[in-house]
Design a protein around this motif. Structure first.
Motif, short mmCIF file in Angstrom:
data_model
loop_
_atom_site.label_atom_id
_atom_site.label_comp_id
_atom_site.label_asym_id
_atom_site.label_seq_id
_atom_site.Cartn_x
_atom_site.Cartn_y
_atom_site.Cartn_z
N ASN A 79 0.83 -1.21 0.00
CA ASN A 79 0.00 0.00 0.00
C ASN A 79 0.86 1.26 0.00
O ASN A 79 0.58 2.22 -0.71
N VAL A 80 1.93 1.26 0.80
CA VAL A 80 2.83 2.40 0.85
C VAL A 80 3.56 2.56 -0.48
O VAL A 80 3.71 3.67 -1.01
N LEU A 81 4.01 1.44 -1.04
CA LEU A 81 4.75 1.48 -2.30
C LEU A 81 3.89 1.94 -3.47
O LEU A 81 4.41 2.49 -4.44
N ALA A 82 2.60 1.72 -3.38
CA ALA A 82 1.71 2.16 -4.47
C ALA A 82 1.85 3.66 -4.70
O ALA A 82 1.89 4.12 -5.85
N GLY A 83 1.97 4.42 -3.63
CA GLY A 83 2.17 5.87 -3.76
C GLY A 83 3.51 6.20 -4.40
O GLY A 83 3.60 7.06 -5.27
N ALA A 84 4.56 5.49 -3.99
CA ALA A 84 5.90 5.74 -4.53
C ALA A 84 5.98 5.34 -6.00
O ALA A 84 6.81 5.86 -6.75
#
Length: 177
Positions: free
Chosen positions: A21-26
């Motif tokens: 989920n965090v990596l989706a933004g990156a």
């Protein structure tokens, strides 16, 4: 023990999902930012590097999820020369060079190298670790040499993972002075 392992697997799976989920933004925000900046902006290249690093991290998380689910790591067709070139043009390699500025890296990559089947993220990680270990083993100046070539095995023999059968193979050698 089995119950403890299941608990650990569930925790690791939850962490992996949270990381995704965090990596989706990156992964996605650099694209959105690139749409708002001019094509010749000096910010474009760093944003693309951020996205590329996040995509690599997401692939590692995906492999972790496969491991937690007791699945098999996804294998793809890959070219080791391409994986080497991508690593040698990465921010991770730039950082390694800054720590070992007296170490030269030389490549001899077979232009007609066969493709292989494997996990590109794991192969890249192995390449990265071997190059890093080579550079760290050199005191003062020296050289890390990366060589690829095709190899025909004509007779079976026992290898690390069992029998190596006759056929066409790819050889990767990473040596240091």
């Amino acid at each position: 023990r089995v119950q403890k392992m299941e608990v650990v697997a569930n925790i690791a799976g939850g962490v992996a999902h949270d990381l995704n989920n965090v990596l989706a933004g990156a992964i996605n925000y650099p694209d959105l930012l690139c749409m708002r900046i001019p094509p010749d902006s000096p910010l474009r290249e760093p944003l693309e590097k951020i996205k590329k690093s996040a995509v690599k991290a997401a692939a590692i998380v995906s492999d972790l999820l496969a491991l937690v689910r007791r699945g098999i790591v996804t294998k793809k067709i890959a070219n080791i020369n391409l994986l080497i070139s991508e690593y040698l043009n990465s921010p991770e390699f730039e950082k390694l060079k800054s720590y070992h500025s007296d170490v030269a890296v030389e490549t001899f990559l077979d232009e007609n190298l066969l493709n292989i089947e494997g996990s590109p993220i794991h192969i890249t990680k192995a390449i990265m670790n071997l190059i890093s270990n080579g550079a760290e083993a050199i005191f003062g100046s020296g050289k890390v040499t990366i060589t690829t070539r095709n190899c025909m095995i004509e007779h079976s023999f026992m290898g690390y993972d069992g029998e190596i059968t006759p056929g066409e193979y790819v050889v990767l050698e990473i040596t240091d002075t």
